[in-house]
Motif scaffolding. Structure first.
Motif, PDB file in Angstrom:
ATOM      1  N   LEU A  31       0.766  -1.328  -0.025  1.00 54.93           N
ATOM      2  CA  LEU A  31       0.048   0.195   0.168  1.00 54.93           C
ATOM      3  C   LEU A  31       0.874   1.167  -0.112  1.00 54.93           C
ATOM      4  O   LEU A  31       0.639   2.195  -0.674  1.00 54.93           O
ATOM      5  CB  LEU A  31      -0.859   0.104   1.295  1.00 54.93           C
ATOM      6  N   ALA A  32       1.891   1.096   0.667  1.00 60.49           N
ATOM      7  CA  ALA A  32       2.773   2.281   1.131  1.00 60.49           C
ATOM      8  C   ALA A  32       3.457   2.813  -0.325  1.00 60.49           C
ATOM      9  O   ALA A  32       3.854   3.917  -0.560  1.00 60.49           O
ATOM     10  CB  ALA A  32       3.765   2.130   2.142  1.00 60.49           C
ATOM     11  N   GLU A  33       3.680   1.709  -1.129  1.00 62.04           N
ATOM     12  CA  GLU A  33       4.383   1.902  -2.149  1.00 62.04           C
ATOM     13  C   GLU A  33       3.696   2.520  -3.471  1.00 62.04           C
ATOM     14  O   GLU A  33       4.048   2.822  -4.694  1.00 62.04           O
ATOM     15  CB  GLU A  33       4.973   0.583  -2.728  1.00 62.04           C
ATOM     16  N   SER A  34       2.215   2.376  -3.378  1.00 62.12           N
ATOM     17  CA  SER A  34       1.443   2.903  -4.414  1.00 62.12           C
ATOM     18  C   SER A  34       1.644   4.259  -4.843  1.00 62.12           C
ATOM     19  O   SER A  34       1.752   5.138  -3.762  1.00 62.12           O
ATOM     20  CB  SER A  34      -0.197   2.596  -4.282  1.00 62.12           C
ATOM     21  N   PRO A  35       1.779   4.558  -6.023  1.00 61.59           N
ATOM     22  CA  PRO A  35       2.026   6.075  -6.464  1.00 61.59           C
ATOM     23  C   PRO A  35       1.008   6.936  -5.887  1.00 61.59           C
ATOM     24  O   PRO A  35      -0.074   6.646  -6.336  1.00 61.59           O
ATOM     25  CB  PRO A  35       2.425   5.885  -8.000  1.00 61.59           C
ATOM     26  N   GLY A  36       1.332   8.077  -5.759  1.00 60.62           N
ATOM     27  CA  GLY A  36       0.414   9.116  -5.269  1.00 60.62           C
ATOM     28  C   GLY A  36      -0.372   9.320  -3.850  1.00 60.62           C
ATOM     29  O   GLY A  36      -0.875  10.011  -3.392  1.00 60.62           O
ATOM     30  N   ILE A  37       0.069   8.007  -3.155  1.00 63.16           N
ATOM     31  CA  ILE A  37      -0.468   7.830  -2.048  1.00 63.16           C
ATOM     32  C   ILE A  37       0.297   8.438  -0.650  1.00 63.16           C
ATOM     33  O   ILE A  37       1.505   8.147  -0.845  1.00 63.16           O
ATOM     34  CB  ILE A  37      -0.822   6.509  -1.540  1.00 63.16           C
ATOM     35  N   LEU A 348     -13.116   1.500   6.184  1.00 60.58           N
ATOM     36  CA  LEU A 348     -12.882   2.946   5.800  1.00 60.58           C
ATOM     37  C   LEU A 348     -11.632   2.782   4.818  1.00 60.58           C
ATOM     38  O   LEU A 348     -11.425   3.846   4.116  1.00 60.58           O
ATOM     39  CB  LEU A 348     -12.765   3.747   6.817  1.00 60.58           C
ATOM     40  N   LEU A 349     -10.664   1.789   4.868  1.00 61.55           N
ATOM     41  CA  LEU A 349      -9.436   1.856   4.112  1.00 61.55           C
ATOM     42  C   LEU A 349      -9.592   1.929   2.628  1.00 61.55           C
ATOM     43  O   LEU A 349      -8.947   2.785   2.055  1.00 61.55           O
ATOM     44  CB  LEU A 349      -8.662   0.610   4.748  1.00 61.55           C
ATOM     45  N   THR A 350     -10.406   1.393   1.978  1.00 59.43           N
ATOM     46  CA  THR A 350     -10.589   1.174   0.552  1.00 59.43           C
ATOM     47  C   THR A 350     -10.934   2.730   0.115  1.00 59.43           C
ATOM     48  O   THR A 350     -10.278   2.966  -0.636  1.00 59.43           O
ATOM     49  CB  THR A 350     -11.774   0.409   0.003  1.00 59.43           C
ATOM     50  N   ARG A 351     -11.966   3.450   1.053  1.00 61.14           N
ATOM     51  CA  ARG A 351     -12.197   4.746   0.522  1.00 61.14           C
ATOM     52  C   ARG A 351     -11.137   5.747   0.702  1.00 61.14           C
ATOM     53  O   ARG A 351     -10.643   6.661   0.111  1.00 61.14           O
ATOM     54  CB  ARG A 351     -13.287   5.220   1.339  1.00 61.14           C
ATOM     55  N   ALA A 352     -10.189   5.397   1.857  1.00 65.31           N
ATOM     56  CA  ALA A 352      -8.977   6.171   2.219  1.00 65.31           C
ATOM     57  C   ALA A 352      -8.179   6.133   0.938  1.00 65.31           C
ATOM     58  O   ALA A 352      -7.672   7.228   0.449  1.00 65.31           O
ATOM     59  CB  ALA A 352      -8.417   5.816   3.312  1.00 65.31           C
ATOM     60  N   LEU A 353      -8.021   5.165   0.428  1.00 68.39           N
ATOM     61  CA  LEU A 353      -6.965   4.804  -0.644  1.00 68.39           C
ATOM     62  C   LEU A 353      -7.405   5.775  -1.897  1.00 68.39           C
ATOM     63  O   LEU A 353      -6.750   5.937  -2.653  1.00 68.39           O
ATOM     64  CB  LEU A 353      -6.801   3.450  -1.086  1.00 68.39           C
ATOM     65  N   THR A 354      -8.683   5.775  -2.206  1.00 62.27           N
ATOM     66  CA  THR A 354      -9.379   6.688  -3.241  1.00 62.27           C
ATOM     67  C   THR A 354      -8.987   7.969  -2.957  1.00 62.27           C
ATOM     68  O   THR A 354      -8.850   8.978  -3.591  1.00 62.27           O
ATOM     69  CB  THR A 354     -10.788   6.520  -3.633  1.00 62.27           C
ATOM     70  N   HIS A 355      -8.877   8.512  -1.707  1.00 58.60           N
ATOM     71  CA  HIS A 355      -8.360   9.785  -1.260  1.00 58.60           C
ATOM     72  C   HIS A 355      -6.938   9.856  -1.169  1.00 58.60           C
ATOM     73  O   HIS A 355      -6.187  10.756  -0.863  1.00 58.60           O
ATOM     74  CB  HIS A 355      -9.019  10.099   0.069  1.00 58.60           C
ATOM     75  N   ARG A 356      -6.104   8.788  -1.541  1.00 62.17           N
ATOM     76  CA  ARG A 356      -4.689   8.710  -1.680  1.00 62.17           C
ATOM     77  C   ARG A 356      -4.048   8.981  -0.422  1.00 62.17           C
ATOM     78  O   ARG A 356      -3.038   9.686  -0.287  1.00 62.17           O
ATOM     79  CB  ARG A 356      -4.099   9.595  -2.782  1.00 62.17           C
ATOM     80  N   VAL A 357      -4.539   8.318   0.665  1.00 58.64           N
ATOM     81  CA  VAL A 357      -3.818   8.298   1.838  1.00 58.64           C
ATOM     82  C   VAL A 357      -3.973   6.801   2.558  1.00 58.64           C
ATOM     83  O   VAL A 357      -5.022   6.096   2.364  1.00 58.64           O
ATOM     84  CB  VAL A 357      -4.512   9.242   2.900  1.00 58.64           C
ATOM     85  N   SER A 358      -2.880   6.094   3.277  1.00 58.35           N
ATOM     86  CA  SER A 358      -2.933   4.619   3.757  1.00 58.35           C
ATOM     87  C   SER A 358      -2.834   4.907   5.157  1.00 58.35           C
ATOM     88  O   SER A 358      -2.010   5.691   5.781  1.00 58.35           O
ATOM     89  CB  SER A 358      -2.020   3.968   2.925  1.00 58.35           C
ATOM     90  N   TYR A 359      -3.223   3.851   5.837  1.00 62.22           N
ATOM     91  CA  TYR A 359      -2.939   3.693   7.340  1.00 62.22           C
ATOM     92  C   TYR A 359      -3.144   2.038   7.509  1.00 62.22           C
ATOM     93  O   TYR A 359      -3.507   1.512   6.553  1.00 62.22           O
ATOM     94  CB  TYR A 359      -4.023   4.588   8.215  1.00 62.22           C
ATOM     95  N   ALA A 390      -2.121  14.796   4.494  1.00 61.33           N
ATOM     96  CA  ALA A 390      -2.884  13.337   5.052  1.00 61.33           C
ATOM     97  C   ALA A 390      -4.113  13.367   6.009  1.00 61.33           C
ATOM     98  O   ALA A 390      -4.795  12.751   5.925  1.00 61.33           O
ATOM     99  CB  ALA A 390      -1.579  12.521   5.463  1.00 61.33           C
ATOM    100  N   ALA A 391      -3.749  14.266   6.990  1.00 62.03           N
ATOM    101  CA  ALA A 391      -4.722  14.483   8.088  1.00 62.03           C
ATOM    102  C   ALA A 391      -6.235  14.984   7.317  1.00 62.03           C
ATOM    103  O   ALA A 391      -7.173  14.420   7.787  1.00 62.03           O
ATOM    104  CB  ALA A 391      -4.208  15.382   9.172  1.00 62.03           C
ATOM    105  N   HIS A 392      -5.967  15.851   6.437  1.00 62.06           N
ATOM    106  CA  HIS A 392      -6.978  16.395   5.773  1.00 62.06           C
ATOM    107  C   HIS A 392      -7.537  15.284   4.776  1.00 62.06           C
ATOM    108  O   HIS A 392      -8.979  15.232   4.840  1.00 62.06           O
ATOM    109  CB  HIS A 392      -6.533  17.760   4.722  1.00 62.06           C
ATOM    110  N   ARG A 393      -6.875  14.548   4.308  1.00 64.75           N
ATOM    111  CA  ARG A 393      -7.526  13.422   3.308  1.00 64.75           C
ATOM    112  C   ARG A 393      -8.329  12.475   4.320  1.00 64.75           C
ATOM    113  O   ARG A 393      -9.351  11.959   3.824  1.00 64.75           O
ATOM    114  CB  ARG A 393      -6.280  12.676   2.580  1.00 64.75           C
ATOM    115  N   LEU A 394      -7.595  12.050   5.378  1.00 65.00           N
ATOM    116  CA  LEU A 394      -8.322  11.182   6.294  1.00 65.00           C
ATOM    117  C   LEU A 394      -9.648  11.612   6.830  1.00 65.00           C
ATOM    118  O   LEU A 394     -10.586  10.915   6.670  1.00 65.00           O
ATOM    119  CB  LEU A 394      -7.457  11.026   7.444  1.00 65.00           C
ATOM    120  N   TYR A 395      -9.753  13.139   7.029  1.00 61.27           N
ATOM    121  CA  TYR A 395     -10.893  13.762   7.696  1.00 61.27           C
ATOM    122  C   TYR A 395     -11.990  13.651   6.354  1.00 61.27           C
ATOM    123  O   TYR A 395     -13.184  13.244   6.646  1.00 61.27           O
ATOM    124  CB  TYR A 395     -10.469  14.822   8.099  1.00 61.27           C
ATOM    125  N   LEU A 396     -11.463  13.807   5.095  1.00 62.43           N
ATOM    126  CA  LEU A 396     -12.546  13.952   4.102  1.00 62.43           C
ATOM    127  C   LEU A 396     -13.208  12.389   3.784  1.00 62.43           C
ATOM    128  O   LEU A 396     -14.183  12.061   3.810  1.00 62.43           O
ATOM    129  CB  LEU A 396     -11.864  14.151   2.654  1.00 62.43           C
TER     130      LEU A 396
END
Ligand code: PMP
Length: 407
Positions: A31-37, A348-359, A390-396
């Protein structure tokens, strides 16, 4: 392979393979290596701190001047490096290990494997904190340990542990990350440390003290930390690693074990791989024995990571307000958070990835009964501006779920 093993096109595997889960760590790193994330998933050190130039210099010199640089070596590890480790433990921790009680391992991860080989038969009890490092849980499960997860850092007097022990629980060992734990960032208090070694003595179990983050202390970074468990008891197997402060590609860690266990661990190490790379051990030895090198690196790491932690914490506070609970870690790489409205962090993780943030969702850090509203956010490998973003993306991501919008 015997022909009868291939019946039906399915290759029968050893029984223990049924305990393998699809690797949580592997998928985290992918996950961490995916571009743009913006990757808050993997707990990798900051690449800005890697001592590339020094490694190059030392490598060149060794290859030029040391005829044994590429030779086989002592399977328990390069003797002068084990001596350096023993001496540094003496000055840093007040312990007095003998160099031959130190085994160098392929990262501290391998030390966990060797310890289980040494101490665990199927069904033996291992106590872990709740939650606990997922890489350790993975190893304990493969050795068919009966993993008992009991709150440690969250239980100031360790009442739950003493009750379980009084009730007959008999662990072979208790595994704990006493400083800035993975995943919670929590640190055991002095009282908890004293209680723990008292209980270990009374009930006769070992303590596996895994301490990769102890030097990465941010508040305030110029004061000594709390005593290592190894300085309070001789029932402790202490693990450290060069991964977080030096560089993880060294794959170099070490375990310092009580006298009766060290030679056994050494034999398992020999059987596993005939020892670490002697070349890397020499490189590391040259680096860490340069005057001031390790202390300067630790100091630089503390400043850089404290800044990153502060950026993530400020971003989470700014965007989430009281919609996300977390404690500010005093060191290490992680903020452990929980949605007070019980939002499921797995979902929530799949949706987080569409916002280009991972955890990393918290689930994998629980040996049983996971709290699915938890998540681990690593701030170590991401710059401050990106952490705010990243915090903003997580919030969105979270807010979108609140509005019921499906994408
Ligand atoms: N223990 C803990 C608590 C960790 O966080 C890690 C790395 N994520 C390890 C052990 C393994 O580290 P290494 O094998 O790189 O030393």
């Amino acid at each position: 392979m015997k022909p009868d093993q291939q019946r039906g096109g399915v290759v029968p595997l050893a029984a223990r393979t049924s305990r393998l889960r699809s690797s949580a760590i592997g998928s985290v790193l992918r996950l961490a290596e995916s571009p743009g994330i913006i990757a808050l998933a993997a707990g990798s050190p900051a690449r800005e701190l890697f001592p590339n130039a020094a490694v190059q210099e030392v490598t060149d010199r060794l290859l030029r001047d040391d005829p044994d640089a590429l030779q086989y070596g002592d399977t328990a590890g390069l003797a002068p490096l084990r001596e350096w480790i023993a001496t540094r433990s003496g000055t840093r921790l007040g312990t007095d290990p003998r160099p031959d009680h130190v085994t160098l391992t392929h990262g501290s991860q391998q030390a966990l494997d060797l310890i289980c080989k040494t101490l665990i038969d199927p069904g033996d009890v291992v106590v872990v904190d709740r939650p606990s490092y997922l890489g350790a849980l993975q190893v304990f499960r493969l050795f068919e340990a009966d993993v008992a997860s009991i709150p440690l850092a969250d239980d100031e007097r360790l009442d739950a542990l003493s009750t379980a022990l009084r009730g007959g629980l008999r662990p072979r060992f208790l595994y704990v990350v006493p400083d800035f734990a993975n995943p919670t960032g929590a640190t055991l208090s002095l009282l908890q440390r004293r209680r723990l070694v008292e209980l270990a003595d009374r009930y006769g179990f070992f303590i596996v003290e895994d301490d990769p983050y102890g030097e990465l202390r941010y508040d305030p970074y110029d004061r000594p930390g709390l005593p290592a468990l190894a300085s309070l008891s001789d029932r402790v197997l202490r693990l450290e690693s060069f991964s977080k402060v030096l560089f993880p590609a060294a794959r170099l860690g070490h375990v310092t074990a009580p006298a009766e266990l060290a030679p056994v661990i050494g034999m398992f190490k020999q059987a596993a791989d005939l020892g670490n790379s002697g070349f890397i051990e020499r490189v590391v030895l040259e680096l860490v024995t340069r005057p001031g090198f390790t202390d300067d690196l630790v100091q630089a790491a503390r400043l850089l990571y404290a800044q990153r932690r502060d950026a993530l914490v400020a971003g989470l506070r700014r965007y989430f307000g009281d919609k996300l609970d977390f404690a500010v870690p005093g060191g290490g790489f992680f903020v452990w958070a929980r949605f007070p409205d019980a939002t499921n962090a797995d979902d929530l993780l799949t949706r987080a990835l569409t916002h280009r943030v991972s955890y990393v969702p918290g689930t994998d850090f629980y040996a049983a009964a996971p709290d699915r509203a938890t998540l681990r956010l690593s701030f170590s490998a991401v710059g401050p501006d990106q952490l705010t973003e990243a915090a903003h993306r997580l919030y969105l991501t979270w807010a979108e779920r609140q509005d019921g919008v499906v994408r």
